[in-house]
Design a protein around this motif. Sequence first.
Motif, PDB file in Angstrom:
ATOM      1  N   ASP A 147     -28.698 -11.962  12.123  1.00 37.00           N
ATOM      2  CA  ASP A 147     -28.183 -13.301  11.786  1.00 37.00           C
ATOM      3  C   ASP A 147     -26.830 -13.168  11.105  1.00 37.00           C
ATOM      4  N   PHE A 148     -25.794 -13.695  11.752  1.00 38.31           N
ATOM      5  CA  PHE A 148     -24.442 -13.637  11.189  1.00 38.31           C
ATOM      6  C   PHE A 148     -24.252 -14.776  10.192  1.00 38.31           C
ATOM      7  N   SER A 149     -23.540 -14.487   9.100  1.00 34.86           N
ATOM      8  CA  SER A 149     -23.405 -15.469   8.023  1.00 34.86           C
ATOM      9  C   SER A 149     -22.054 -16.166   7.976  1.00 34.86           C
ATOM     10  N   ILE A 150     -20.987 -15.478   8.326  1.00 32.39           N
ATOM     11  CA  ILE A 150     -19.634 -15.989   8.048  1.00 32.39           C
ATOM     12  C   ILE A 150     -18.954 -16.555   9.292  1.00 32.39           C
ATOM     13  N   ALA A 151     -18.742 -15.707  10.292  1.00 34.75           N
ATOM     14  CA  ALA A 151     -17.951 -16.103  11.471  1.00 34.75           C
ATOM     15  C   ALA A 151     -18.820 -16.816  12.509  1.00 34.75           C
ATOM     16  N   ASN A 152     -18.239 -17.833  13.156  1.00 29.60           N
ATOM     17  CA  ASN A 152     -18.924 -18.522  14.260  1.00 29.60           C
ATOM     18  C   ASN A 152     -18.172 -18.315  15.573  1.00 29.60           C
ATOM     19  N   CYS A 153     -17.287 -17.313  15.557  1.00 31.92           N
ATOM     20  CA  CYS A 153     -16.411 -17.061  16.705  1.00 31.92           C
ATOM     21  C   CYS A 153     -15.897 -15.630  16.562  1.00 31.92           C
ATOM     22  N   MET A 154     -15.599 -14.994  17.691  1.00 34.52           N
ATOM     23  CA  MET A 154     -15.193 -13.584  17.626  1.00 34.52           C
ATOM     24  C   MET A 154     -14.258 -13.232  18.772  1.00 34.52           C
ATOM     25  N   VAL A 155     -13.226 -12.438  18.463  1.00 31.68           N
ATOM     26  CA  VAL A 155     -12.365 -11.835  19.494  1.00 31.68           C
ATOM     27  C   VAL A 155     -12.717 -10.352  19.538  1.00 31.68           C
ATOM     28  N   THR A 156     -12.892  -9.809  20.726  1.00 30.76           N
ATOM     29  CA  THR A 156     -13.238  -8.391  20.813  1.00 30.76           C
ATOM     30  C   THR A 156     -12.732  -7.813  22.132  1.00 30.76           C
ATOM     31  N   ASN A 157     -12.756  -6.499  22.235  1.00 32.83           N
ATOM     32  CA  ASN A 157     -12.401  -5.825  23.495  1.00 32.83           C
ATOM     33  C   ASN A 157     -13.661  -5.577  24.313  1.00 32.83           C
ATOM     34  N   PHE A 158     -13.498  -4.937  25.453  1.00 43.28           N
ATOM     35  CA  PHE A 158     -14.647  -4.500  26.242  1.00 43.28           C
ATOM     36  C   PHE A 158     -14.968  -3.054  25.854  1.00 43.28           C
ATOM     37  N   HIS A 159     -16.219  -2.817  25.492  1.00 44.34           N
ATOM     38  CA  HIS A 159     -16.576  -1.568  24.812  1.00 44.34           C
ATOM     39  C   HIS A 159     -17.342  -0.579  25.687  1.00 44.34           C
ATOM     40  N   THR A 160     -17.439   0.625  25.148  1.00 44.95           N
ATOM     41  CA  THR A 160     -18.135   1.730  25.799  1.00 44.95           C
ATOM     42  C   THR A 160     -19.630   1.465  25.927  1.00 44.95           C
ATOM     43  N   PRO A 161     -20.247   1.926  27.029  1.00 43.23           N
ATOM     44  CA  PRO A 161     -21.711   1.855  27.109  1.00 43.23           C
ATOM     45  C   PRO A 161     -22.358   2.557  25.905  1.00 43.23           C
ATOM     46  N   LYS A 162     -23.440   1.981  25.404  1.00 46.03           N
ATOM     47  CA  LYS A 162     -24.254   2.568  24.330  1.00 46.03           C
ATOM     48  C   LYS A 162     -23.507   2.747  23.006  1.00 46.03           C
ATOM     49  N   SER A 163     -22.405   2.007  22.820  1.00 49.70           N
ATOM     50  CA  SER A 163     -21.638   2.142  21.572  1.00 49.70           C
ATOM     51  C   SER A 163     -22.122   1.134  20.529  1.00 49.70           C
ATOM     52  N   THR A 164     -21.885   1.449  19.252  1.00 50.86           N
ATOM     53  CA  THR A 164     -22.249   0.529  18.165  1.00 50.86           C
ATOM     54  C   THR A 164     -21.461  -0.769  18.285  1.00 50.86           C
ATOM     55  N   LEU A 165     -20.270  -0.698  18.888  1.00 47.59           N
ATOM     56  CA  LEU A 165     -19.431  -1.893  19.048  1.00 47.59           C
ATOM     57  C   LEU A 165     -20.072  -2.858  20.044  1.00 47.59           C
ATOM     58  N   LEU A 166     -20.569  -2.316  21.151  1.00 48.38           N
ATOM     59  CA  LEU A 166     -21.252  -3.149  22.149  1.00 48.38           C
ATOM     60  C   LEU A 166     -22.519  -3.772  21.545  1.00 48.38           C
ATOM     61  N   MET A 167     -23.187  -3.014  20.704  1.00 48.33           N
ATOM     62  CA  MET A 167     -24.415  -3.518  20.067  1.00 48.33           C
ATOM     63  C   MET A 167     -24.121  -4.713  19.161  1.00 48.33           C
ATOM     64  N   MET A 168     -23.027  -4.612  18.404  1.00 51.32           N
ATOM     65  CA  MET A 168     -22.664  -5.739  17.542  1.00 51.32           C
ATOM     66  C   MET A 168     -22.334  -6.982  18.362  1.00 51.32           C
ATOM     67  N   VAL A 169     -21.551  -6.798  19.411  1.00 58.09           N
ATOM     68  CA  VAL A 169     -21.152  -7.931  20.257  1.00 58.09           C
ATOM     69  C   VAL A 169     -22.385  -8.562  20.904  1.00 58.09           C
ATOM     70  N   SER A 170     -23.338  -7.724  21.303  1.00 61.90           N
ATOM     71  CA  SER A 170     -24.584  -8.236  21.887  1.00 61.90           C
ATOM     72  C   SER A 170     -25.381  -9.039  20.868  1.00 61.90           C
ATOM     73  N   ALA A 171     -25.352  -8.588  19.623  1.00 62.29           N
ATOM     74  CA  ALA A 171     -26.057  -9.322  18.558  1.00 62.29           C
ATOM     75  C   ALA A 171     -25.419 -10.696  18.365  1.00 62.29           C
ATOM     76  N   PHE A 172     -24.099 -10.773  18.536  1.00 63.80           N
ATOM     77  CA  PHE A 172     -23.375 -12.024  18.285  1.00 63.80           C
ATOM     78  C   PHE A 172     -23.492 -13.008  19.459  1.00 63.80           C
ATOM     79  N   ALA A 173     -23.362 -12.500  20.669  1.00 61.29           N
ATOM     80  CA  ALA A 173     -23.307 -13.393  21.837  1.00 61.29           C
ATOM     81  C   ALA A 173     -24.662 -13.555  22.526  1.00 61.29           C
TER      82      ALA A 173
END
Length: 349
Positions: free
Chosen positions: A294-320
């Motif tokens: 559950d995200f508390s602060i941001a209701n919108c996000m800009v991001t790049n396209f990330h590597t398979p199995k990366s922590t970055l992809l996991m965060m984006v998946s949690a958000f979207a």
Amino acid sequence: MKLSNFGFDLPNELLAEYPAENRDESRLMVLNRKEQTIEHKMFKDLIDYFNEDDVLILNNTKVFPARLYGNKEKTGARIEVFLLRELNEEQRLWDVLVDPARKIRIGNKLYFGDDETLVAEVIDNTTSRGRTLRFLYDGSYREFRLKLNELGETPLPKYIKRDVEPEDEDRYQTIFAKNEGAVAAPTAGLHFSKHLLKRLEIKGVNFAEVTLHVGLGTFNPVEVEDLSKHKMDSEELKIDEKAVQTVNKAIQEKRRVCAVGTTAMRAIESAVSSNGMLNEFEGWTNKFIFPPYDFSIANCMVTNFHTPKSTLLMMVSAFAGHDFIKRAYEEAVKEKYKFYSYGDAMLIL
């Protein structure tokens, strides 16, 4: 969610070795979470999604030239030294990675530069590739840091196979970079041009700057199927009063609050008060965000396209939402979006 949920096939030709000629002319995929729709735009169209008093949260960390090449005493073997973080300014102690590591033992000395005025002694082993170095340099601390900058080169990500070019020093730095300390750029910010920032400012959009010094830990592979067992490296974080006031005012007024990049998102989620507002922060964070979250602060996000199995992809998946991101990535591959640091961008609303 397990590690295997985040794998996908990425064709090699979609890895961006160079950025768009103009920063804000990369492509932009816009994901609307409520409507579950996907639009294809240019990054400069980002301005159409923001109104007066909305807030963009920017990570103003600055990449320093962290990759050095030295020669080992006696053998003259060429050794790559990657500066991770300064441990002690007075003693000039640094945490580094060395390659090839098998050749570097405690007590070894490394010589840098043609004149060899900069020397480093290995004083500890930290991990298989990690070492602690004490730098020896006959000059003030400021002169020592200038020498490091002179000898170092921009640490481009490993997947970029070409040689570093002089232009990469500017290319791999956001235009709002201020506080030196990162070994990698907060790459979502690389898409912003001075012109686009000015247009956003004229429209009345506010900016809140935070500083999260990106370390290599952000890119460490996840090696456990159970994500709750993965440990993130700590990264230095600072959020000041000015940023807190800007963000909290926007939250109270129900404005759009947009984290520019996974690092900005990690920063603000590391400093949340019990009533869901942003707090000041100075210290370190090892926060790992993966679904469900559950995200508390941001209701919108800009991001790049990330590597398979990366922590970055996991965060984006949690958000979207995992299924939505999966669909978006399939479309990105089909539409030939460029991936990673110099690639295209995504706006999640």
